[in-house]
Design an enzyme around this catalytic site. Structure first.
Site, PDB file in Angstrom:
ATOM      1  N   PHE A   1      -2.017   2.307   2.985  1.00 15.25           N
ATOM      2  CA  PHE A   1      -0.723   2.176   2.312  1.00 15.25           C
ATOM      3  C   PHE A   1      -0.077   0.820   2.601  1.00 15.25           C
ATOM      4  CE2 PHE A   1      -0.788   6.841   3.198  1.00 15.25           C
ATOM      5  CZ  PHE A   1      -0.530   7.318   1.922  1.00 15.25           C
TER       6      PHE A   1
ATOM      7  N   SER B   1      -1.288   0.967  -8.027  1.00 15.66           N
ATOM      8  CA  SER B   1      -0.032   1.227  -8.731  1.00 15.66           C
ATOM      9  C   SER B   1      -0.231   1.176 -10.233  1.00 15.66           C
ATOM     10  CB  SER B   1       0.969   0.147  -8.318  1.00 15.66           C
ATOM     11  OG  SER B   1       2.083   0.167  -9.169  1.00 15.66           O
TER      12      SER B   1
ATOM     13  N   TYR C   1       3.557  -9.180  -7.097  1.00 17.92           N
ATOM     14  CA  TYR C   1       3.258  -7.892  -6.463  1.00 17.92           C
ATOM     15  C   TYR C   1       2.155  -7.167  -7.239  1.00 17.92           C
ATOM     16  CZ  TYR C   1       3.537  -2.896  -5.556  1.00 17.92           C
ATOM     17  OH  TYR C   1       3.203  -1.590  -5.296  1.00 17.92           O
TER      18      TYR C   1
ATOM     19  N   LYS D   1      -2.098  -6.081  -6.377  1.00 19.02           N
ATOM     20  CA  LYS D   1      -2.796  -4.790  -6.541  1.00 19.02           C
ATOM     21  C   LYS D   1      -4.060  -4.973  -7.387  1.00 19.02           C
ATOM     22  CE  LYS D   1       0.018  -2.189  -4.182  1.00 19.02           C
ATOM     23  NZ  LYS D   1      -0.382  -1.667  -2.872  1.00 19.02           N
TER      24      LYS D   1
ATOM     25  N   ASN E   1       8.859  -2.762   7.074  1.00 17.58           N
ATOM     26  CA  ASN E   1       9.729  -2.063   6.122  1.00 17.58           C
ATOM     27  C   ASN E   1       9.887  -0.582   6.473  1.00 17.58           C
ATOM     28  OD1 ASN E   1      11.393  -2.229   3.803  1.00 17.58           O
ATOM     29  ND2 ASN E   1       9.822  -1.219   2.577  1.00 17.58           N
TER      30      ASN E   1
ATOM     31  N   THR F   1       1.470  -0.406 -12.019  1.00 21.06           N
ATOM     32  CA  THR F   1       1.795  -1.778 -12.406  1.00 21.06           C
ATOM     33  C   THR F   1       0.536  -2.581 -12.773  1.00 21.06           C
ATOM     34  OG1 THR F   1       3.118  -3.699 -11.766  1.00 21.06           O
ATOM     35  CG2 THR F   1       1.793  -2.739 -10.056  1.00 21.06           C
TER      36      THR F   1
ATOM     37  N   ILE G   1       5.802   6.693   1.423  1.00 24.96           N
ATOM     38  CA  ILE G   1       4.716   7.578   0.979  1.00 24.96           C
ATOM     39  C   ILE G   1       3.813   7.929   2.168  1.00 24.96           C
ATOM     40  CG2 ILE G   1       2.837   7.889  -0.690  1.00 24.96           C
ATOM     41  CD1 ILE G   1       4.167   5.566  -2.337  1.00 24.96           C
TER      42      ILE G   1
HETATM   43  P1  NAD Z   1       6.894   1.357   2.211  1.00 27.03           P
HETATM   44  O1  NAD Z   1       7.372  -0.059   2.268  1.00 27.03           O
HETATM   45  O2  NAD Z   1       7.851   2.420   2.532  1.00 27.03           O
HETATM   46  O3  NAD Z   1       5.599   1.525   3.148  1.00 27.03           O
HETATM   47  C1  NAD Z   1       4.688   0.489   3.368  1.00 27.03           C
HETATM   48  C2  NAD Z   1       4.535   0.339   4.872  1.00 27.03           C
HETATM   49  O4  NAD Z   1       3.602  -0.699   5.146  1.00 27.03           O
HETATM   50  C3  NAD Z   1       5.840  -0.038   5.582  1.00 27.03           C
HETATM   51  O5  NAD Z   1       6.085   0.907   6.605  1.00 27.03           O
HETATM   52  C4  NAD Z   1       5.580  -1.430   6.147  1.00 27.03           C
HETATM   53  O6  NAD Z   1       6.249  -1.624   7.374  1.00 27.03           O
HETATM   54  C5  NAD Z   1       4.077  -1.434   6.274  1.00 27.03           C
HETATM   55  N1  NAD Z   1       3.426  -2.751   6.220  1.00 27.03           N
HETATM   56  C6  NAD Z   1       3.592  -3.746   5.306  1.00 27.03           C
HETATM   57  N2  NAD Z   1       2.757  -4.764   5.590  1.00 27.03           N
HETATM   58  C7  NAD Z   1       2.061  -4.408   6.700  1.00 27.03           C
HETATM   59  C8  NAD Z   1       1.053  -5.043   7.472  1.00 27.03           C
HETATM   60  N3  NAD Z   1       0.596  -6.265   7.180  1.00 27.03           N
HETATM   61  N4  NAD Z   1       0.557  -4.374   8.532  1.00 27.03           N
HETATM   62  C9  NAD Z   1       1.012  -3.136   8.874  1.00 27.03           C
HETATM   63  N5  NAD Z   1       1.957  -2.499   8.177  1.00 27.03           N
HETATM   64  C10 NAD Z   1       2.473  -3.136   7.104  1.00 27.03           C
HETATM   65  O7  NAD Z   1       6.263   1.556   0.752  1.00 27.03           O
HETATM   66  P2  NAD Z   1       5.765   2.893   0.044  1.00 27.03           P
HETATM   67  O8  NAD Z   1       6.674   3.148  -1.090  1.00 27.03           O
HETATM   68  O9  NAD Z   1       5.502   3.942   1.039  1.00 27.03           O
HETATM   69  O10 NAD Z   1       4.396   2.359  -0.559  1.00 27.03           O
HETATM   70  C11 NAD Z   1       3.151   2.548   0.093  1.00 27.03           C
HETATM   71  C12 NAD Z   1       2.074   1.859  -0.726  1.00 27.03           C
HETATM   72  O11 NAD Z   1       2.080   2.391  -2.041  1.00 27.03           O
HETATM   73  C13 NAD Z   1       2.271   0.365  -0.879  1.00 27.03           C
HETATM   74  O12 NAD Z   1       1.003  -0.260  -0.833  1.00 27.03           O
HETATM   75  C14 NAD Z   1       2.872   0.228  -2.259  1.00 27.03           C
HETATM   76  O13 NAD Z   1       2.583  -1.024  -2.839  1.00 27.03           O
HETATM   77  C15 NAD Z   1       2.182   1.368  -2.998  1.00 27.03           C
HETATM   78  N6  NAD Z   1       2.947   1.833  -4.160  1.00 27.03           N
HETATM   79  C16 NAD Z   1       4.251   2.212  -4.007  1.00 27.03           C
HETATM   80  C17 NAD Z   1       4.982   2.635  -5.122  1.00 27.03           C
HETATM   81  C18 NAD Z   1       6.440   2.996  -4.999  1.00 27.03           C
HETATM   82  O14 NAD Z   1       7.151   2.987  -6.010  1.00 27.03           O
HETATM   83  N7  NAD Z   1       6.940   3.368  -3.838  1.00 27.03           N
HETATM   84  C19 NAD Z   1       4.365   2.675  -6.374  1.00 27.03           C
HETATM   85  C20 NAD Z   1       3.027   2.311  -6.488  1.00 27.03           C
HETATM   86  C21 NAD Z   1       2.326   1.893  -5.366  1.00 27.03           C
END
Ligand code: NAD
Ligand code: UDP
Length: 339
Positions: A81, A125, A150, A154, A36, A127, A13
């Site tokens: 994010f 989220s 998880y 949140k 990730n 969730t 995202i």
């Molecule tokens: P993603 O895993 O692709 O992106 C998250 C990024 O955060 C990754 O690039 C990872 O390397 C980085 N990261 C994790 N911990 C870190 C840290 N301590 N320091 C620096 N970087 C760190 O996930 P996404 O799907 O892009 O989700 C982004 C956000 O949205 C997350 O917080 C996720 O919980 C939330 N979210 C996602 C969804 C979904 O279905 N994709 C739904 C609701 C909420």
């Protein structure tokens, strides 16, 4: 607002949001520890926008390393994010999830306080609503009762932000509760690239379509829904990205702490999504009916009127657009960002 610190900006995202930010003339600084995501994302962002964002490979949990960014730049707003997001992994490693997700958020708030940064957009989220008592879900419905660590991270972060706001009334915080992001940028250059076997439905479908997986397991066909399969609110990631730009604009009005659902307001079943994908891309997706996944709910979709009324934001793309764009991304990048 000009300069935006984007944590987790190389993720799924985050990368789409960074593209929208650059296209709207924001200066972007990305912080990501690449736990990730891949460095290649930065090249792709440059290909789309003509600009490579400033990048720091740092964990947000590391306050000393984060401090160099706050010392160097005047940050107008943060979009946070960064976080771990696998429900399954969170059950196996709850401590990692609490320390990484909640810990990072605490560090950011401490730095915001120290460096007088007033504006924050946080990735929450759907969730957080736990097992919905009714659908659609409204922002003032109760949160909590999450069945996995998880989701609880949140909820904990939302509580933390509310506490912070009570003692920092001049700050502006937008909590965005995403429903189910799918789709990819229309260029096919950036998209979702999960590590290992995907947990989520759309990347599973696209990996079946590209031949990396033999068939889809549909988890349960005896839910109380239109066809027995689970119903979710699938939102195109490009619409989700634009929701963050709307939130930044909203923060300029100094609204205090605000919460918005970001979804489409429409539920789609697993079978409906599979058929939409097949129709949009003319590809057959073989599937079997498999057991329910523990903790899954029948239906989960948003009421998004508040985001429309208060931010003028609503989803413009539909699941057909998302199916087409997810497939463009996957077919152009069969192994994701790995060549
Ligand atoms: P993603 O895993 O692709 O992106 C998250 C990024 O955060 C990754 O690039 C990872 O390397 C980085 N990261 C994790 N911990 C870190 C840290 N301590 N320091 C620096 N970087 C760190 O996930 P996404 O799907 O892009 O989700 C982004 C956000 O949205 C997350 O917080 C996720 O919980 C939330 N979210 C996602 C969804 C979904 O279905 N994709 C739904 C609701 C909420
Ligand atoms: N699902 C499925 N097979 C899969 C992955 C997911 O049938 O391989 C179903 C799941 O049971 C749910 C829907 O697809 O009804 C969306 O699941 P996802 O994990 O993408 O989102 P979430 O459950 O977190 O909303």
């Amino acid at each position: 607002m000009k300069t935006i610190l984007v944590t987790g900006g190389t993720g799924y995202i985050g990368s789409h949001t960074v593209v929208s930010l650059i296209e709207n003339n924001y200066e972007v600084i990305i912080v990501d520890n690449l736990s990730n995501s891949k460095l290649e994302v930065l090249n792709r962002i440059e290909k789309i926008t003509g600009k490579k964002p400033v990048f720091y490979q740092i964990s947000v949990q590391n306050k000393d390393e984060m401090r160099q960014i706050f010392e160097k730049y005047h940050i107008d707003a943060i979009i946070h994010f960064a976080g771990l997001k696998s429900v399954k992994e969170s059950v196996e490693k709850p401590d990692l999830y609490f320390s990484n997700n909640v810990g990072s958020s605490k560090v950011l708030l401490e730095l915001m306080d120290e460096y007088n940064v007033k504006n924050l957009v946080f990735s929450s989220s759907a969730t957080v609503y736990g097992v919905p008592k009714r659908v659609p879900l409204y922002e003032d419905d109760p949160i909590g009762g999450c069945t996995n660590p998880y989701g609880q991270t949140k909820v904990d972060i939302e509580i933390l932000l509310n506490e912070y706001y009570k003692t920092h009334k001049d700050s502006n915080i937008a909590i965005l509760r995403y429903f189910n992001p799918i789709g990819a940028h229309s260029s096919g250059l950036i998209g979702e690239d999960p590590q290992g076997v995907p947990n989520n439905l759309m990347p599973y479908i696209t990996q079946v379509a590209v031949g990396r997986l033999p068939y889809l397991n549909i988890n349960g066909n005896d839910y109380k829904t239109v066809d027995g399969t689970g119903v979710r609110d699938y939102i195109h990631v490009v619409d989700l990205a634009s929701g963050h730009l709307s939130a930044l604009k909203k923060l300029e009005e100094k609204p205090g702490l605000v919460i918005y659902n970001l979804g489409t307001g429409k539920g789609t079943s697993v079978l409906e999504l599979v058929h939409a994908f097949e129709k949009a891309n003319k590809i057959k997706i073989p599937y079997v009916i498999a057991p329910r996944r523990p903790g899954d709910v029948d239906e989960n979709y948003a009421n998004c009127d508040k985001a429309w009324k208060e931010m003028g934001w609503k989803a413009k793309l539909d699941i057909v657009d998302a199916c087409r764009d997810s497939w463009r991304w996957q077919s152009k990048n069969p192994n994701g960002y790995d060549k």
